[in-house]
Every structure is written in structure tokens, then in C-alpha cells.
Design an enzyme around this catalytic site. Structure first.
Site, PDB file in Angstrom:
ATOM      1  N   ASP A  10       0.846  -1.197   0.000  1.00  0.00           N
ATOM      2  CA  ASP A  10       0.000   0.000   0.000  1.00  0.00           C
ATOM      3  C   ASP A  10       0.882   1.247   0.000  1.00  0.00           C
ATOM      4  OD1 ASP A  10      -2.950   1.040   0.700  1.00  0.00           O
ATOM      5  OD2 ASP A  10      -1.507   2.233   1.836  1.00  0.00           O
TER       6      ASP A  10
ATOM      7  N   TYR B   6       2.964   9.780  -0.291  1.00  0.00           N
ATOM      8  CA  TYR B   6       4.054   9.212   0.502  1.00  0.00           C
ATOM      9  C   TYR B   6       5.432   9.461  -0.134  1.00  0.00           C
ATOM     10  CZ  TYR B   6       0.128   6.532   2.549  1.00  0.00           C
ATOM     11  OH  TYR B   6      -1.064   6.157   3.121  1.00  0.00           O
TER      12      TYR B   6
ATOM     13  N   LYS C 131      -2.672   5.892  -4.298  1.00  0.00           N
ATOM     14  CA  LYS C 131      -3.801   6.807  -4.028  1.00  0.00           C
ATOM     15  C   LYS C 131      -3.546   8.178  -4.635  1.00  0.00           C
ATOM     16  CE  LYS C 131      -3.816   4.621   0.509  1.00  0.00           C
ATOM     17  NZ  LYS C 131      -2.389   4.545   0.877  1.00  0.00           N
TER      18      LYS C 131
ATOM     19  N   HIS D 222      -7.611   9.580  -2.068  1.00  0.00           N
ATOM     20  CA  HIS D 222      -7.026   9.497  -0.725  1.00  0.00           C
ATOM     21  C   HIS D 222      -7.930  10.116   0.349  1.00  0.00           C
ATOM     22  CE1 HIS D 222      -2.746   9.081   1.116  1.00  0.00           C
ATOM     23  NE2 HIS D 222      -3.653   8.889   2.052  1.00  0.00           N
TER      24      HIS D 222
HETATM   25  P1  NAD Z   1       0.460   1.565  11.968  1.00  0.00           P
HETATM   26  O1  NAD Z   1      -0.750   1.467  12.803  1.00  0.00           O
HETATM   27  O2  NAD Z   1       0.770   0.502  10.987  1.00  0.00           O
HETATM   28  O3  NAD Z   1       1.669   1.778  12.987  1.00  0.00           O
HETATM   29  C1  NAD Z   1       2.957   1.978  12.503  1.00  0.00           C
HETATM   30  C2  NAD Z   1       3.895   2.291  13.664  1.00  0.00           C
HETATM   31  O4  NAD Z   1       3.840   1.245  14.631  1.00  0.00           O
HETATM   32  C3  NAD Z   1       5.301   2.340  13.118  1.00  0.00           C
HETATM   33  O5  NAD Z   1       5.750   3.663  13.190  1.00  0.00           O
HETATM   34  C4  NAD Z   1       6.113   1.442  13.995  1.00  0.00           C
HETATM   35  O6  NAD Z   1       6.996   2.235  14.747  1.00  0.00           O
HETATM   36  C5  NAD Z   1       5.154   0.809  14.948  1.00  0.00           C
HETATM   37  N1  NAD Z   1       5.207  -0.658  14.826  1.00  0.00           N
HETATM   38  C6  NAD Z   1       4.932  -1.422  13.717  1.00  0.00           C
HETATM   39  N2  NAD Z   1       5.039  -2.713  14.016  1.00  0.00           N
HETATM   40  C7  NAD Z   1       5.383  -2.797  15.313  1.00  0.00           C
HETATM   41  C8  NAD Z   1       5.637  -3.875  16.182  1.00  0.00           C
HETATM   42  N3  NAD Z   1       5.539  -5.131  15.783  1.00  0.00           N
HETATM   43  N4  NAD Z   1       5.975  -3.586  17.469  1.00  0.00           N
HETATM   44  C9  NAD Z   1       6.074  -2.323  17.914  1.00  0.00           C
HETATM   45  N5  NAD Z   1       5.824  -1.257  17.126  1.00  0.00           N
HETATM   46  C10 NAD Z   1       5.490  -1.484  15.842  1.00  0.00           C
HETATM   47  O7  NAD Z   1       0.421   3.016  11.278  1.00  0.00           O
HETATM   48  P2  NAD Z   1       0.416   3.592   9.812  1.00  0.00           P
HETATM   49  O8  NAD Z   1       1.716   3.428   9.143  1.00  0.00           O
HETATM   50  O9  NAD Z   1      -0.136   4.978   9.963  1.00  0.00           O
HETATM   51  O10 NAD Z   1      -0.715   2.734   9.051  1.00  0.00           O
HETATM   52  C11 NAD Z   1      -0.403   1.606   8.259  1.00  0.00           C
HETATM   53  C12 NAD Z   1      -0.581   1.923   6.789  1.00  0.00           C
HETATM   54  O11 NAD Z   1      -1.897   2.395   6.511  1.00  0.00           O
HETATM   55  C13 NAD Z   1       0.310   3.091   6.317  1.00  0.00           C
HETATM   56  O12 NAD Z   1       1.654   2.742   6.198  1.00  0.00           O
HETATM   57  C14 NAD Z   1      -0.374   3.432   5.023  1.00  0.00           C
HETATM   58  O13 NAD Z   1      -0.034   2.498   4.027  1.00  0.00           O
HETATM   59  C15 NAD Z   1      -1.849   3.311   5.432  1.00  0.00           C
HETATM   60  N6  NAD Z   1      -2.426   4.613   5.876  1.00  0.00           N
HETATM   61  C16 NAD Z   1      -3.378   5.192   5.095  1.00  0.00           C
HETATM   62  C17 NAD Z   1      -3.952   6.388   5.450  1.00  0.00           C
HETATM   63  C18 NAD Z   1      -5.007   6.992   4.587  1.00  0.00           C
HETATM   64  O14 NAD Z   1      -5.377   8.158   4.800  1.00  0.00           O
HETATM   65  N7  NAD Z   1      -5.513   6.270   3.605  1.00  0.00           N
HETATM   66  C19 NAD Z   1      -3.544   7.043   6.641  1.00  0.00           C
HETATM   67  C20 NAD Z   1      -2.576   6.435   7.420  1.00  0.00           C
HETATM   68  C21 NAD Z   1      -2.040   5.212   7.034  1.00  0.00           C
END
Ligand code: NAD
Length: 282
Positions: free
Chosen positions: A48, A53, A78, A111
Site C-alpha cells: 500500500d 508518501y 492513491k 485518498h
Molecule cells: P500503523 O498502525 O501501521 O503503525 C505503525 C507504527 O507502529 C510504526 O511507526 C512502527 O513504529 C510501529 N510498529 C509497527 N510494528 C510494530 C511492532 N511489531 N511492534 C512495535 N511497534 C510497531 O500506522 P500507519 O503506518 O499509519 O498505518 C499503516 C498503513 O496504513 C500506512 O503505512 C499506510 O499504508 C496506510 N495509511 C493510510 C492512510 C489513509 O489516509 N488512507 C492514513 C494512514 C495510514
């Protein structure tokens, strides 16, 4: 762990989507090629990304360098917030394909709905995405961060519901009303920030469930999302964590954990991100 056990779900377009993938928000261009290649090496086949990004070129490079046939990977990107006008959307979509080194994406999303910008006309943007789907350059099209009234308007004015709505969901913000609407309309729910961006691991109920099940807090929270039937793509650049996040297909939550995690929903107070009705960042 076997990545082969990642379930796939059927989209209303007829295509299959792996229920678990790899998120790339805030992965720098510098880290992105290695992180995506690592995820692909582990067997993850769903990536994704987004124009916002600034790492589509690195995602494209990683996919090419992985040597995995393009058709085995489910690739989402997106539309950026400043590209909602139809001609801008067309140009930026073509640029995304070029940067991603591919002639199609599996899923292309608006998005954010941006109801306070562009005269509130996200419908014209949706019609433009439908062109991409008709041309086969986006196999499936959908939206992200759309609320129920936004979705209803798309249906009313175009007769076509998005196949996917990607929205914030995790135990602190379960977003159940929107999910129920999705189910009624055959819209697949993608849960962004499934780990609440790392803010949920200290929660007592998460910690005790992890201890009881012999899993990590991240695994318990991700498993909750999987068992609810949503599509998830947690983000990490740390190899051990990418592996840990994938290793959730060999156990199930017990009833106590389901009840405990369901009880963590804080409603609107649980959001970590912007509210879709007011988000207006170009
Ligand atoms: P997430 O909930 O996946 O959390 C990511 C954070 O959690 C990372 O910074 C990392 O430090 C920590 N983490 C990950 N695995 C871990 C583990 N096993 N143990 C401890 N800490 C851990 O947050 P995200 O990146 O915001 O969301 C995931 C994906 O969703 C994004 O990368 C993106 O692709 C998508 N996204 C989309 C939108 C949108 O508006 N469409 C917004 C935000 C995110």
C-alpha cells in the site's frame, strides 16, 4: 509462520485481495526499497503506497528488483489531494504508473474526500477514477477516508459504489457504524493504522491478552483486525517487526480477548488522524 496462509478476499470488481499487506506511509525514500523487498521476501504480496508518501518510485524499484512476477503482487496507490481535478488526476495517475514501473495498479483510491475543497465535488474525481478502471489501468478503484454521506452521494450521482473504502480502524477507534454500512453495500473495509500508530501497546488489556496468548501486543491487535474481516497493512521498517506482524496466522483470539479489545473503542476520541469532514490539506 507461513505467508502462504494469508487469506485473500474477493472485491466487488471480482479481483482477489490479500487480507494482509505492507503499509509504506512515512517510509523514507532511503529506507523504502529495502523494507518493501524484505516484506516481499517474507511472502507478503500486497503493498500500500500513495502519491502523498513520495515513495512510489522506490516501491516500483523494490518490486522490480524482487524478481517476483508483477501479477503476483497486489499494488495499491492513491490520488494526491492536490490532484482532484479530472485532468490533474489523469496526469498524476499516469505518473504513478511510470514511477511504479507498471502498466496497471490493482487498486487506485481517492485518498481523502476533501468536502470543503473543489466546491465539494469529489464526484467528478470519482468519475475520473472510473475511467481508469474502464481502461484497465486500475483493476479496481475505490476511496479512502469517505464517510457514509460521501459514499451515498457517489452512489446517487454515479450509480457506482467504490469497491473499497480505506479508513482509520484499530481497537481505540473501531469505526463500526461505517463498517456496517460497507457490509450492506459490498464495500471492502481496509483498516489504516491498524496498530494505532504504535499508541496502543501499553494498554493493560492488550498487554494481558498478549501474555495469556503468548503473543506480542502488536500481534494481538493485528489479529483482532483480521478476525473482524478487515484488510490490514501495518507499517514498519524494522525486519524483526515486519516478521512479527506477519506471524499472526497460526493462532486465534480467545473470547476474553475479543471482549476486552472490543471494549477499548473510544469513538471519535480514539482517532489518531484527521477527521474526513474537515481534512483540507493540499
Ligand atoms: P500503523 O498502525 O501501521 O503503525 C505503525 C507504527 O507502529 C510504526 O511507526 C512502527 O513504529 C510501529 N510498529 C509497527 N510494528 C510494530 C511492532 N511489531 N511492534 C512495535 N511497534 C510497531 O500506522 P500507519 O503506518 O499509519 O498505518 C499503516 C498503513 O496504513 C500506512 O503505512 C499506510 O499504508 C496506510 N495509511 C493510510 C492512510 C489513509 O489516509 N488512507 C492514513 C494512514 C495510514
Amino acid at each position: 509462520m507461513s505467508a502462504l496462509s494469508i487469506p485473500t478476499l474477493e472485491l466487488s470488481s471480482g479481483y482477489q485481495i490479500p487480507q494482509f499487506g505492507f503499509g509504506t506511509y512515512k517510509i523514507s525514500a532511503e529506507d523504502c526499497v529495502d523494507a518493501v523487498k524484505y516484506a516481499l521476501d517474507l511472502g507478503i504480496r500486497h503493498i500500500d503506497t500513495a502519491q502523498m508518501y513520495h515513495n512510489e518510485a522506490e516501491v516500483g524499484c523494490a518490486i522490480e528488483e524482487s524478481g517476483i512476477p508483477r501479477e503476483e503482487i497486489f499494488l495499491t496507490t492513491k490520488l494526491n489531494n492536490d490532484k482532484h481535478l479530472p485532468e490533474d488526476a489523469r496526469q498524476s495517475f499516469a505518473q504513478s504508473l511510470e514511477d511504479l514501473r507498471t502498466d496497471y495498479v490493482d487498486l487506485f483510491l481517492i485518498h481523502w474526500p476533501l468536502p470543503t475543497l473543489y466546491g465539494g465535488d469529489f464526484v467528478q474525481t470519482w468519475r475520473t477514477l472510473l475511467e481508469f478502471e474502464q481502461e484497465g489501468r486500475a483493476r479496481t478503484v475505490g476511496v479512502s477516508n469517505f464517510q457514509i454521506p460521501h459514499l451515498e452521494r457517489l452512489l446517487k450521482e454515479t450509480g457506482v459504489m467504490p469497491a473499497v473504502n480505506q479508513v482509520e480502524i484499530h481497537p481505540h477507534f473501531a469505526n463500526n457504524q461505517l463498517r456496517a454500512f460497507h457490509r450492506e453495500h459490498n464495500i471492502l473495509t481496509e483498516a489504516w493504522s491498524p496498530l494505532a500508530r504504535g499508541t496502543i501497546f501499553g494498554d493493560e488489556k492488550v498487554l494481558s491478552a498478549a501474555k495469556r496468548l503468548g503473543k506480542t501486543p502488536a500481534q494481538v491487535v493485528l489479529r483482532w483486525g483480521i478476525e473482524r474481516g478487515d484488510v490490514l497493512f501495518p507499517k514498519s521498517v524494522t525486519p524483526e517487526r515486519i516478521q512479527e506482524n506477519l506471524d499472526i496466522f497460526d493462532f486465534q483470539l480467545d473470547e476474553q480477548t475479543k471482549v476486552d479489545l472490543d471494549s477499548l473503542d473510544k469513538g471519535e476520541d480514539g482517532r489518531t488522524g484527521s477527521h474526513p469532514d474537515t481534512m483540507a490539506l493540499l
